[in-house]
Scaffold this motif. Structure first.
Motif, PDB file in Angstrom:
ATOM      1  N   ASN A   1      -2.131  -1.344  -3.440  1.00  0.00           N
ATOM      2  CA  ASN A   1      -3.093  -0.245  -3.326  1.00  0.00           C
ATOM      3  C   ASN A   1      -2.346   1.081  -3.301  1.00  0.00           C
TER       4      ASN A   1
ATOM      5  N   HIS B   1       0.861  -1.182   0.000  1.00  0.00           N
ATOM      6  CA  HIS B   1       0.000   0.000   0.000  1.00  0.00           C
ATOM      7  C   HIS B   1       0.898   1.234   0.000  1.00  0.00           C
TER       8      HIS B   1
ATOM      9  N   VAL C   1      -5.119   2.130   6.055  1.00  0.00           N
ATOM     10  CA  VAL C   1      -4.160   1.043   5.817  1.00  0.00           C
ATOM     11  C   VAL C   1      -4.795  -0.314   6.096  1.00  0.00           C
TER      12      VAL C   1
ATOM     13  N   THR D   1      -3.239   5.137  -2.218  1.00  0.00           N
ATOM     14  CA  THR D   1      -4.184   6.106  -1.659  1.00  0.00           C
ATOM     15  C   THR D   1      -3.528   7.476  -1.635  1.00  0.00           C
TER      16      THR D   1
END
Length: 196
Positions: free
Chosen positions: A87, A44, A145, A89
């Motif tokens: 991922n 992430h 997270v 973000t």
């Protein structure tokens, strides 16, 4: 920002430093960590942009530009790495009660007299902002997270959503108003064979 024509060398160096901190530093970290994340097939990446990376204001154009670049980098990256289980973000904080606007991090360029009134107005508006508590952000970050399907972008604080609703409504209205001209600029469509 105040562009009097060509940027003077000291100003240009300050802009380069701004981008080196906000954009290129982040890019270097991403380049270093991506091989590891691709190899383990999960991970992430959280990129810190800003509400100022979505809406630009007067006298902060260079900062805005660096944060818009962060937004684009991470938005593109998300489409490239999702198949590896990674991922991405984009964190978009508003104003927080940190030393962000203090002497350790804020550097104000020498202003041009013609913009003195505008500069004063911007600083007066800034002093009326409701600053968030930075201690309140830790749980929000951990929640992102730990999320099974984390958001691709998220505001931190209460400033972003109202500001963006207004800004995006105005942008859409203007694009739609001029759509007839946009469409006329298409001319006759042509298909190109694009190969890597």
């Amino acid at each position: 920002m105040h562009l009097p024509g060509r940027l003077k060398k000291p100003v240009l160096e300050e802009v380069k430093t701004e981008f080196d901190t906000n954009f290129f530093g982040m890019l270097r970290v991403i380049q270093a960590v991506l091989p590891v994340l691709r190899g383990q097939k999960h991970g992430h990446i959280l990129g810190v942009a800003s509400v100022a990376g979505l809406v630009a204001g007067p006298v902060t154009g260079f900062y805005n530009s660096s944060k818009w670049a962060v937004e684009a980098l991470h938005e593109s990256l998300a489409t490239e790495v999702s198949s590896f289980g990674i991922n991405v973000t984009i964190i978009e904080p508003g104003a927080y009660a940190t030393d962000f606007s203090g002497p350790s991090s804020l550097k104000i360029a020498e202003g041009i007299d013609a913009y003195a009134g505008l500069r004063q107005q911007v600083f007066e508006q800034g002093s009326k902002l409701e600053f968030g508590d930075p201690q309140a952000t830790a749980q929000a970050i951990l929640h992102i997270v730990d999320a099974e399907q984390p958001p691709s972008r998220i505001f931190l604080g209460t400033e972003g959503m109202p500001l963006l609703r207004k800004a995006y409504a105005a942008r859409l209205a203007e694009w739609e108003k001029w759509e007839w001209l946009s469409n006329s600029a298409q001319g006759t469509s042509v298909k190109l064979n694009i190969t890597p």
